[in-house]
Design a protein around this motif. Sequence first.
Motif, PDB file in Angstrom:
ATOM      1  N   GLU A  47       7.651  -1.093   2.896  1.00 60.79           N
ATOM      2  CA  GLU A  47       6.631  -0.977   1.844  1.00 60.79           C
ATOM      3  C   GLU A  47       5.296  -1.093   2.615  1.00 60.79           C
ATOM      4  O   GLU A  47       5.069  -1.782   3.679  1.00 60.79           O
ATOM      5  CB  GLU A  47       6.796  -2.214   1.227  1.00 60.79           C
ATOM      6  CG  GLU A  47       7.826  -2.531   0.287  1.00 60.79           C
ATOM      7  CD  GLU A  47       7.831  -3.900  -0.612  1.00 60.79           C
ATOM      8  OE1 GLU A  47       6.825  -4.494  -0.338  1.00 60.79           O
ATOM      9  OE2 GLU A  47       8.605  -3.863  -1.315  1.00 60.79           O
ATOM     10  N   GLU A  66       2.528   5.246  -2.556  1.00 55.89           N
ATOM     11  CA  GLU A  66       2.901   5.242  -4.051  1.00 55.89           C
ATOM     12  C   GLU A  66       4.008   4.259  -4.519  1.00 55.89           C
ATOM     13  O   GLU A  66       4.177   3.720  -5.519  1.00 55.89           O
ATOM     14  CB  GLU A  66       3.037   6.804  -4.794  1.00 55.89           C
ATOM     15  CG  GLU A  66       1.659   7.566  -4.757  1.00 55.89           C
ATOM     16  CD  GLU A  66       1.865   8.780  -5.314  1.00 55.89           C
ATOM     17  OE1 GLU A  66       3.029   9.174  -5.690  1.00 55.89           O
ATOM     18  OE2 GLU A  66       0.874   9.553  -5.362  1.00 55.89           O
ATOM     19  N   SER A  67       4.675   4.386  -3.483  1.00 59.59           N
ATOM     20  CA  SER A  67       6.090   3.499  -3.757  1.00 59.59           C
ATOM     21  C   SER A  67       6.844   3.038  -2.284  1.00 59.59           C
ATOM     22  O   SER A  67       6.310   3.599  -1.378  1.00 59.59           O
ATOM     23  CB  SER A  67       7.325   4.456  -4.554  1.00 59.59           C
ATOM     24  OG  SER A  67       7.512   5.633  -3.851  1.00 59.59           O
TER      25      SER A  67
END
Length: 271
Positions: free
Chosen positions: A199, A204-205
């Motif tokens: 992370e 964005e993800s």
Amino acid sequence: MKAVLSGAAVLLLLGACGTTGMSEEDTTDRSGGSEQPDTKNTNSESAAAEEGVLSEEATFSHVYEFDLDLELTDDEEWEYKYERDDSAEIERGDGKDLKGSQAEEEIEALLGAAVITADRPFSEIKSEVLGELGLQEVDVKEFELEIKYDGGEKLEVDHKPKRAEENKSVHEFDLDIEFTNKEQWEYEYERDDNEAEIERDGSESSVTGTEAHEEIEAILGSIDISTDRSIEEMRAEVLEAVNAEEEEVKKIDVDIDFQDGEKIKFKQDLS
């Protein structure tokens, strides 16, 4: 460092500098029982402390907080806690617990004997600390140390020695990086469960599954986390592996478990 010069060397030095009038006492060497005065630059030490980069000479005088937790192989636990000008406490399984000035004196003696800085191999730091306490590596099941300096730098290290035949395949790996702009990057990896996740703030993800697994294994293949290395060396190598700019990092936390049971964890707060 004290410089001790023979009489002849001093005369040569005076000739080069154009200085005269030094007495015979000023040029007496160590065998005569007299030394030149120490001329440490205290301003340089203060600047070093503010920057979080401490020399071996400056280390003890700039320690603000110190915590040491030892779990011994006989299941005894020793704890040393120290905050300068406030409190100190020592708890040992031998029943010889100390508080107040007695604990403060013992811990300050320990800090004076062991040079704890990020630029030294961790194995050397651990050996010095244990040696001052009358312990050996084989006596200790887990070694945890935290130290904070006046300049704000904070170091944490945690080490569990291997329990089986050496196998440096990585079992688990966790990496947390906090940047000066408040962004955070997190990497989690478990080999046996085939789990991995990445992370990164600003992305964005998150990255999971095979993609995260392959990316983290590539990172692990390019770094060497070992007690024979310094925190500075390992920090620089890890940040390079994840393409992070060192000057933009505020905190880094690395935790790695090997298949042979050895665990190495280090955390550095550069604020």
